[in-house]
Scaffold this motif. Structure first.
Motif, PDB file in Angstrom:
ATOM      1  N   VAL B 155       0.857  -1.191   0.000  1.00  0.00           N
ATOM      2  CA  VAL B 155       0.000   0.000   0.000  1.00  0.00           C
ATOM      3  C   VAL B 155       0.892   1.239   0.000  1.00  0.00           C
ATOM      4  O   VAL B 155       2.091   1.134   0.271  1.00  0.00           O
ATOM      5  CB  VAL B 155      -0.920   0.019   1.240  1.00  0.00           C
ATOM      6  CG1 VAL B 155      -1.805  -1.218   1.280  1.00  0.00           C
ATOM      7  CG2 VAL B 155      -0.113   0.137   2.519  1.00  0.00           C
ATOM      8  N   PRO B 156       0.332   2.414  -0.297  1.00  0.00           N
ATOM      9  CA  PRO B 156       1.134   3.645  -0.221  1.00  0.00           C
ATOM     10  C   PRO B 156       1.632   3.886   1.198  1.00  0.00           C
ATOM     11  O   PRO B 156       1.039   3.382   2.162  1.00  0.00           O
ATOM     12  CB  PRO B 156       0.135   4.736  -0.640  1.00  0.00           C
ATOM     13  CG  PRO B 156      -0.926   4.028  -1.400  1.00  0.00           C
ATOM     14  CD  PRO B 156      -1.024   2.674  -0.796  1.00  0.00           C
ATOM     15  N   GLY B 157       2.676   4.639   1.307  1.00  0.00           N
ATOM     16  CA  GLY B 157       3.316   4.860   2.602  1.00  0.00           C
ATOM     17  C   GLY B 157       2.378   5.346   3.691  1.00  0.00           C
ATOM     18  O   GLY B 157       2.422   4.851   4.819  1.00  0.00           O
ATOM     19  N   ASP B 158       1.488   6.264   3.356  1.00  0.00           N
ATOM     20  CA  ASP B 158       0.644   6.838   4.401  1.00  0.00           C
ATOM     21  C   ASP B 158      -0.457   5.892   4.865  1.00  0.00           C
ATOM     22  O   ASP B 158      -1.119   6.150   5.859  1.00  0.00           O
ATOM     23  CB  ASP B 158       0.060   8.175   3.939  1.00  0.00           C
ATOM     24  CG  ASP B 158      -0.624   8.041   2.591  1.00  0.00           C
ATOM     25  OD1 ASP B 158      -0.830   6.897   2.137  1.00  0.00           O
ATOM     26  OD2 ASP B 158      -0.954   9.076   1.992  1.00  0.00           O
ATOM     27  N   ALA B 159      -0.658   4.802   4.157  1.00  0.00           N
ATOM     28  CA  ALA B 159      -1.676   3.838   4.571  1.00  0.00           C
ATOM     29  C   ALA B 159      -1.050   2.612   5.229  1.00  0.00           C
ATOM     30  O   ALA B 159      -1.758   1.707   5.680  1.00  0.00           O
ATOM     31  CB  ALA B 159      -2.498   3.400   3.359  1.00  0.00           C
ATOM     32  N   SER B 177       6.812  -6.214   3.903  1.00  0.00           N
ATOM     33  CA  SER B 177       6.303  -4.895   3.520  1.00  0.00           C
ATOM     34  C   SER B 177       7.115  -4.265   2.395  1.00  0.00           C
ATOM     35  O   SER B 177       8.332  -4.200   2.462  1.00  0.00           O
ATOM     36  CB  SER B 177       6.314  -3.966   4.733  1.00  0.00           C
ATOM     37  OG  SER B 177       6.069  -2.638   4.323  1.00  0.00           O
ATOM     38  N   PHE B 178       6.407  -3.813   1.387  1.00  0.00           N
ATOM     39  CA  PHE B 178       7.020  -3.035   0.313  1.00  0.00           C
ATOM     40  C   PHE B 178       6.587  -1.585   0.398  1.00  0.00           C
ATOM     41  O   PHE B 178       6.887  -0.789  -0.491  1.00  0.00           O
ATOM     42  CB  PHE B 178       6.627  -3.610  -1.049  1.00  0.00           C
ATOM     43  CG  PHE B 178       7.221  -4.954  -1.311  1.00  0.00           C
ATOM     44  CD1 PHE B 178       8.465  -5.087  -1.881  1.00  0.00           C
ATOM     45  CD2 PHE B 178       6.534  -6.104  -0.951  1.00  0.00           C
ATOM     46  CE1 PHE B 178       9.019  -6.334  -2.098  1.00  0.00           C
ATOM     47  CE2 PHE B 178       7.080  -7.355  -1.174  1.00  0.00           C
ATOM     48  CZ  PHE B 178       8.332  -7.474  -1.749  1.00  0.00           C
ATOM     49  N   ALA B 179       5.867  -1.255   1.453  1.00  0.00           N
ATOM     50  CA  ALA B 179       5.377   0.113   1.607  1.00  0.00           C
ATOM     51  C   ALA B 179       6.526   1.020   2.017  1.00  0.00           C
ATOM     52  O   ALA B 179       7.316   0.668   2.888  1.00  0.00           O
ATOM     53  CB  ALA B 179       4.275   0.150   2.657  1.00  0.00           C
ATOM     54  N   PRO B 180       6.634   2.156   1.375  1.00  0.00           N
ATOM     55  CA  PRO B 180       7.724   3.084   1.712  1.00  0.00           C
ATOM     56  C   PRO B 180       7.394   3.866   2.979  1.00  0.00           C
ATOM     57  O   PRO B 180       7.114   5.051   2.935  1.00  0.00           O
ATOM     58  CB  PRO B 180       7.799   3.999   0.497  1.00  0.00           C
ATOM     59  CG  PRO B 180       6.442   3.968  -0.089  1.00  0.00           C
ATOM     60  CD  PRO B 180       5.824   2.653   0.267  1.00  0.00           C
ATOM     61  N   ALA B 181       7.438   3.184   4.103  1.00  0.00           N
ATOM     62  CA  ALA B 181       7.152   3.834   5.382  1.00  0.00           C
ATOM     63  C   ALA B 181       7.704   2.977   6.502  1.00  0.00           C
ATOM     64  O   ALA B 181       7.920   1.770   6.330  1.00  0.00           O
ATOM     65  CB  ALA B 181       5.653   4.020   5.562  1.00  0.00           C
ATOM     66  N   TYR B 182       7.914   3.630   7.633  1.00  0.00           N
ATOM     67  CA  TYR B 182       8.356   2.883   8.806  1.00  0.00           C
ATOM     68  C   TYR B 182       7.115   2.429   9.568  1.00  0.00           C
ATOM     69  O   TYR B 182       6.292   3.243   9.948  1.00  0.00           O
ATOM     70  CB  TYR B 182       9.218   3.768   9.710  1.00  0.00           C
ATOM     71  CG  TYR B 182       9.754   3.035  10.894  1.00  0.00           C
ATOM     72  CD1 TYR B 182      10.875   2.231  10.789  1.00  0.00           C
ATOM     73  CD2 TYR B 182       9.122   3.122  12.124  1.00  0.00           C
ATOM     74  CE1 TYR B 182      11.347   1.540  11.872  1.00  0.00           C
ATOM     75  CE2 TYR B 182       9.595   2.428  13.221  1.00  0.00           C
ATOM     76  CZ  TYR B 182      10.710   1.644  13.088  1.00  0.00           C
ATOM     77  OH  TYR B 182      11.177   0.942  14.159  1.00  0.00           O
TER      78      TYR B 182
END
Lengths: 211, 211
Positions: B155-159, B177-182
């Motif tokens: 999912v997108p980072g913010d989600a 996770s492939f989402a660009p977020a911690y």
DNA sequence: CTCGAATCGATATTTTTTTATCGATTTCTA
DNA sequence: TAGAAATCGATAAAAAAATATCGATTCGAG
């Protein structure tokens, strides 16, 4: 190249992007200073390990009692990781995975510009979100013209070696392969294989150990 | 769990899939026996390292002057890597990358069965190549019913954090996770983050060092 | 202004991982 | 059938990485 890079251990270098992510999340939360111990606790690392890692990248020492300035640290990490310089990349194999890479916008922050995709099948040729998809025959021509140095290989396993050879022939010197096959590259070309299925499988093993 | 697994070093475990790939290529080429030194040379490793690694997995010792039986070694590696047991997985986030995972057929050989995808947007709900895409609300219900233990987060980072929380809530214990977020997960859940962009960027650094 | 608490950074130790060395074994060749 | 060549596996050494310890520094509370 810059004198210091040789001193950074391989293992530490792999942790840097994770720190960067973490720090950006902290920055977004409005945090100005962060200490090694905090980072360590959140990221399940030892505080000493974090301090040593940060000492490798930080342009100014951390302040006792406060820690490190988040914004500054983010800049230092991005510089160390080389996200400031621009590199042109291409995708070889315009299947689902390849097309996902072609239009993915997240590469920009990392200094990577995916300029085009290539595919052996005429049916795939065209464009996607403004990014062109060319036939394989034009790989060399376009890669040279656009100074593409990085290639993302997303073809089926049985086409991997041939596609890889074509990329090398086109002057590409770094290849990230998602193809499920063992491929050989000549000296001077850096190849990294990301086996998504194997990665998933190893994750299962890891999870089982953690119970 | 099986007594021996604790003795296998983490670094070695990461090399196993690469050996497996190599051996399958050799098998396809009709090779019956292969020696440590051959593998080492082809894979740019030290021969001793290869021998030690193979000693960890091989069910029968290698024969002097001949080496190891390729077929046998492949079986041993697959067993060690746990590719024989079946695990149900799901994809959370049915964007381009998520859909690519949903229909990717390569997971089967690794004991992974991707049973469904989930997305917050009603527009994505439906099916793809026979694989269903459900709305996020049904994640828990279906994950429990299908005994899904592995989740692929795209999912997108913010989600990312919200989606991750939902997966944990649904009983998923391993997340790639492939989402660009911690993102944070509670104790007992294994998380691995694959940062494709960062991986590419580090590949560039590596290539530059090799010149 | 002073004291205490908490962090940093440097040095030292332990652990892990990789590489080297060597005798034993076995297949191939003459 | 006998000897040579090449591999294996085990032990030992070296290198790398993670972890522990400790004095120095500095911010904030009293």
């Amino acid at each position: 190249m810059e004198g210091r890079s040789a001193e950074i251990s391989k293992a530490a270098f792999l942790r840097f992007p994770v720190y960067l992510r973490y720090l950006k999340a902290e920055e977004a939360a409005g945090v100005e200073y962060v200490s090694s111990s905090e980072i360590a606790e959140d990221m399940h690392l030892s505080a000493v390990c974090v301090r040593k890692d940060l000492a490798l990248v930080a342009s100014e020492p951390g302040k006792p009692r406060l820690g490190f300035a988040v914004k500054k640290l983010i800049c230092d990490l991005e510089r160390t990781l080389g996200y400031h310089r621009k590199t042109h990349a291409c995708v070889v194999g315009a299947g689902r995975l390849g097309r996902a890479f072609l239009v993915y916008e997240g590469f920009e922050h990392y200094g990577i510009d995916v300029v085009a995709a290539f595919d052996i099948s005429p049916a795939q040729v065209g464009a996607l979100s403004g990014k062109p998809i060319y036939p394989m025959e034009r790989l060399k021509e376009i890669a040279e013209r656009e100074e593409v140095r990085l290639g993302i290989l997303t073809v089926p396993g049985d086409a991997a070696q041939a596609a890889c050879d074509a990329m090398v022939e086109a002057g590409i010197t770094a290849i990230l392969s998602f193809a499920p096959a063992y491929v050989r590259v000549p000296e001077g070309v850096t190849l990294r294989c990301e086996d998504l299925a194997a990665s998933l499988a190893s994750l299962i093993s890891e999870a089982e150990e953690n119970n």
